[in-house]
Write a protein that holds these residues in place. Structure first.
Motif, PDB file in Angstrom:
ATOM      1  N   MET A   1       6.414  -2.861  -2.340  1.00 22.57           N
ATOM      2  CA  MET A   1       6.711  -1.525  -1.830  1.00 22.57           C
ATOM      3  C   MET A   1       8.128  -1.119  -2.247  1.00 22.57           C
ATOM      4  O   MET A   1       9.077  -1.889  -2.090  1.00 22.57           O
ATOM      5  CB  MET A   1       6.649  -1.520  -0.303  1.00 22.57           C
ATOM      6  N   ALA A   2       8.244   0.117  -2.731  1.00 24.82           N
ATOM      7  CA  ALA A   2       9.567   0.649  -3.058  1.00 24.82           C
ATOM      8  C   ALA A   2       9.626   2.103  -2.623  1.00 24.82           C
ATOM      9  O   ALA A   2       8.652   2.659  -2.120  1.00 24.82           O
ATOM     10  CB  ALA A   2       9.858   0.492  -4.549  1.00 24.82           C
ATOM     11  N   VAL A  15       6.408   3.305   6.868  1.00 24.89           N
ATOM     12  CA  VAL A  15       6.187   2.028   6.185  1.00 24.89           C
ATOM     13  C   VAL A  15       5.662   0.989   7.173  1.00 24.89           C
ATOM     14  O   VAL A  15       4.762   0.206   6.852  1.00 24.89           O
ATOM     15  CB  VAL A  15       7.478   1.528   5.521  1.00 24.89           C
ATOM     16  N   ALA A  16       6.209   1.001   8.394  1.00 25.03           N
ATOM     17  CA  ALA A  16       5.737   0.046   9.405  1.00 25.03           C
ATOM     18  C   ALA A  16       4.252   0.284   9.695  1.00 25.03           C
ATOM     19  O   ALA A  16       3.463  -0.659   9.784  1.00 25.03           O
ATOM     20  CB  ALA A  16       6.571   0.181  10.685  1.00 25.03           C
ATOM     21  N   THR A  17       3.876   1.545   9.855  1.00 31.91           N
ATOM     22  CA  THR A  17       2.471   1.893  10.114  1.00 31.91           C
ATOM     23  C   THR A  17       1.593   1.496   8.935  1.00 31.91           C
ATOM     24  O   THR A  17       0.527   0.895   9.100  1.00 31.91           O
ATOM     25  CB  THR A  17       2.357   3.414  10.353  1.00 31.91           C
ATOM     26  N   ALA A  33       2.241  -0.704   6.574  1.00 34.83           N
ATOM     27  CA  ALA A  33       2.212  -2.158   6.358  1.00 34.83           C
ATOM     28  C   ALA A  33       1.169  -2.800   7.263  1.00 34.83           C
ATOM     29  O   ALA A  33       0.411  -3.682   6.832  1.00 34.83           O
ATOM     30  CB  ALA A  33       3.596  -2.750   6.613  1.00 34.83           C
ATOM     31  N   GLU A  34       1.104  -2.356   8.514  1.00 37.24           N
ATOM     32  CA  GLU A  34       0.116  -2.919   9.428  1.00 37.24           C
ATOM     33  C   GLU A  34      -1.299  -2.644   8.927  1.00 37.24           C
ATOM     34  O   GLU A  34      -2.162  -3.516   8.929  1.00 37.24           O
ATOM     35  CB  GLU A  34       0.310  -2.325  10.837  1.00 37.24           C
ATOM     36  N   ARG A  63      -1.057  -7.722   0.992  1.00 35.10           N
ATOM     37  CA  ARG A  63       0.144  -8.422   1.434  1.00 35.10           C
ATOM     38  C   ARG A  63       1.376  -7.634   0.974  1.00 35.10           C
ATOM     39  O   ARG A  63       1.822  -7.765  -0.166  1.00 35.10           O
ATOM     40  CB  ARG A  63       0.174  -9.839   0.857  1.00 35.10           C
ATOM     41  N   PRO A  64       1.919  -6.770   1.848  1.00 36.49           N
ATOM     42  CA  PRO A  64       3.092  -5.959   1.466  1.00 36.49           C
ATOM     43  C   PRO A  64       4.320  -6.845   1.284  1.00 36.49           C
ATOM     44  O   PRO A  64       4.625  -7.677   2.138  1.00 36.49           O
ATOM     45  CB  PRO A  64       3.289  -5.018   2.668  1.00 36.49           C
ATOM     46  N   ILE A  65       4.980  -6.676   0.155  1.00 35.81           N
ATOM     47  CA  ILE A  65       6.230  -7.396  -0.111  1.00 35.81           C
ATOM     48  C   ILE A  65       7.274  -6.402  -0.615  1.00 35.81           C
ATOM     49  O   ILE A  65       6.974  -5.231  -0.845  1.00 35.81           O
ATOM     50  CB  ILE A  65       6.028  -8.530  -1.138  1.00 35.81           C
ATOM     51  N   ASP A  66       8.486  -6.885  -0.770  1.00 33.57           N
ATOM     52  CA  ASP A  66       9.572  -6.022  -1.235  1.00 33.57           C
ATOM     53  C   ASP A  66       9.424  -5.717  -2.726  1.00 33.57           C
ATOM     54  O   ASP A  66       9.303  -6.641  -3.537  1.00 33.57           O
ATOM     55  CB  ASP A  66      10.908  -6.717  -0.981  1.00 33.57           C
ATOM     56  N   GLY A  67       9.434  -4.444  -3.076  1.00 37.69           N
ATOM     57  CA  GLY A  67       9.417  -4.055  -4.484  1.00 37.69           C
ATOM     58  C   GLY A  67      10.729  -3.432  -4.930  1.00 37.69           C
ATOM     59  O   GLY A  67      10.894  -3.080  -6.094  1.00 37.69           O
TER      60      GLY A  67
END
Lengths: 390, 390
Positions: free
Chosen positions: A98-99, A107-109, A111-112, A120-124
């Motif tokens: 995700m970027a 993003v929190a919503t 991601a869930e 699997r959301p990770i840092d982009g």
């Protein structure tokens, strides 16, 4: 999969993919096929979106209308649009980097929801930062324009200072006391005429404020002869530039003159050392050694001191004001200077106890023939030295 | 618990809590005790942070130094800082409403960590949006300053148009063809002199571009007599303003004159209707009925048309350019006009097939005595009508 979520095309994570178009809320999906898919959310932006050359996901395909009827909140809209965009791109659950800079709640919503669906959301963000580090020809051209604007603004400040008259120490110009406000307005006008923005403001720090590197400076302060004025300008025209000089009208105190000479020697030495493969931290280390030898505190041997050399040597510059390369000790590959890098070199010395400070900052490009200074201004304290550069 | 994560104090979710201070990356934690805790990440910002009146979480307390030594990425830093801040505030696992605009990757990383620790990240953006809807005295004052700047910029454009001379339809000023570029530069200078930024640019759309409401306008376009020029200015000085007029030099085509009169009547009727308790959508509905009766397509009875009235009637304005109240049909309470609201009323009619468009936009405040227009300019097409307002 990389997913960039942006509130506008100006998001520094989206801009490198779409250039200088005007888009509101939009998203970019980049799958293993390497084809960027750009989703836009209002039909009115179809021409701007098409101009990016990306494969397009239209508002109709993304189901924007029915989402807007079903939900009134931004988080719900984002969650629906991203789910639809991934399906349209034929992508199934896997790690998703995700970027971008949408609201944290969205993003929190999202991601869930993604986790529930098996993603699997990770840092982009780091991947995009590294990807945009090497500047393209068009990006470098935009930085050059911004750098020219910063130089013109600093020269304009010097010109006003050189035109001022000191009475009992205070500077007067055109029948009025010369306040920092007047200089700040002049900077804004010069930049505006060149189509440049100042999203992070600027620093015009005179006298005591010059001794505090994070001070933006007091606009009501009356500029005085013999005091230091740090002029640090970091405008944006798509991409940023960043450049600083320290000026002093009339006779500068001996301590300021000596520190200025130290800082000038430091920035020039750092420029000579800055080559492909060198760690930014090694340049900082060398500057600290130089200042320490002259008796100044530095972040290496006296971290936390407000007097002396109190900050890093530089930072990359691009769509964001602070980018890669990094000059931090722990930076590793992110700190190894590389061809195509654009970064600042900005040593300074500060004596808040004596009410002065000095910083000299050049913006540099590490090109195929070595380091090029994109902000070729004089280094002098005396504003009259800048006349020929206007 | 509300957690606001921001890259600077300019984040519209953090700004309402901290006012006009200068902070870089920072966070705000608001627990059930109602005491805002502000965490800042660099010791140099301690004075700015203290000026907010918040309880402070210092870089030392947040363990920033050791986090920076342990991780080189933004996501890792955020995750560590938030975990520490929640512990310092004595808070344990519970729903945590996330707001602010840090990088999406940082939020994704943080959300996973919070979930693993028993927290439940939810959207906090809507709560902050609703909380900041009613403007404080200081916020309204900032909007008034921005509105005065927008008005001055529009008046300056009108002044330049009124001073121009038409030759074979093209306008000339001071020996040069009058291009949109010249007008855009004049707007930038007026706003810069007043210390206002243009983070979203502006719209100076002449001729065919005026017929496309999302067009920013072509800077190289030579302004012609008899064509419409939409001037839409939305500067920011802490908070935004937003105001638009449509100008035409010389004799305007009959269709433009008629549409302008329709739009003027619509904006004035909407202002009369705008009272506490009225739905923004009902105002939009009334404007659509008015335009439809005059034979124009509207979003209600001909959605998707590029000709006619093709957008919403208005939007709230504040730290963001588009805020609550909402004028959407589905807005519910978010769309019911309320005391303290600041919003635009901006009907328009567009004929891209004929190469013209007209929009009139007022910025309004719903105060204790009713609706006040914060942008009191003439509505006229003729730029000479604006002379007395400068």
């Amino acid at each position: 999969v990389l997913a960039v979520l942006a509130e506008s095309a100006g998001d520094p994570d989206l801009a490198p993919f779409v250039g200088g178009v005007h888009l509101g809320r939009s998203l970019l999906i980049l799958g293993a096929d390497g084809v960027p898919h750009l989703g836009y959310l209002t039909e009115m932006e179809r021409e701007e979106a098409a101009a990016t050359g990306c494969a397009l996901l239209t508002p109709e395909q993304l189901g924007v209308r029915s989402l807007l009827e079903a939900t009134s909140d931004t988080a719900g809209l984002w969650a629906g649009v991203v789910e639809r965009a991934l399906a349209l791109c034929g992508l199934g659950p896997q790690p998703i980097a995700m970027a971008g800079h949408p609201s944290a709640g969205a993003v929190a919503t999202l991601a869930e929801q993604l986790v529930d669906a098996g993603w699997r959301p990770i840092d982009g963000g780091e991947a995009v930062r590294r990807w945009r580090r090497r500047k393209t020809t068009a990006e470098l051209a935009a930085i050059r324009r911004a750098a020219a604007g910063a130089g013109a603004a600093i020269s304009r400040v010097a010109e006003l200072l050189a035109s001022a008259t000191a009475r009992q120490g205070e500077l007067w110009l055109e029948g009025e006391l010369l306040r920092v406000r007047r200089l700040r307005s002049a900077v804004a006008v010069v930049l505006a005429e060149q189509g440049l923005e100042q999203p992070h403001g600027n620093i015009l720090a005179a006298g005591p404020a010059a001794g505090v590197p994070h001070s933006q400076g007091d606009s009501e302060h009356v500029v005085r002869a013999g005091e230091a004025l740090v002029v640090d300008i970091f405008p944006r025209g798509g991409l940023h530039a960043d450049c600083a000089r320290t000026l002093c009208v009339g006779e500068a105190p001996a301590a300021l003159v000596a520190a200025h000479a130290e800082v000038r020697a430091a920035v020039q030495a750092a420029a000579r050392q800055a080559r492909v493969g060198v760690q930014g931290w090694d340049l900082q280390d060398a500057v600290c050694a130089r200042f320490a030898a002259a008796g100044w505190a530095t972040p290496i041997d006296a971290g936390g001191s407000a007097r002396g050399y109190v900050h890093g040597l530089g930072h990359g510059v691009g769509y964001e004001l602070h980018e890669l390369p990094s000059f931090r000790r722990e930076a590793g590959e992110d700190g190894r200077l590389s061809g195509g890098d654009v970064f600042t070199l900005e040593p300074g010395l500060y004596a808040p106890d004596e009410g002065w400070g000095v910083r000299l900052e050049d913006l540099c490009w590490l090109g195929p023939t070595g380091l090029e200074t994109l902000t070729p201004l004089p280094y002098e304290l005396d504003p009259r030295a800048y006349r020929s550069t206007q």
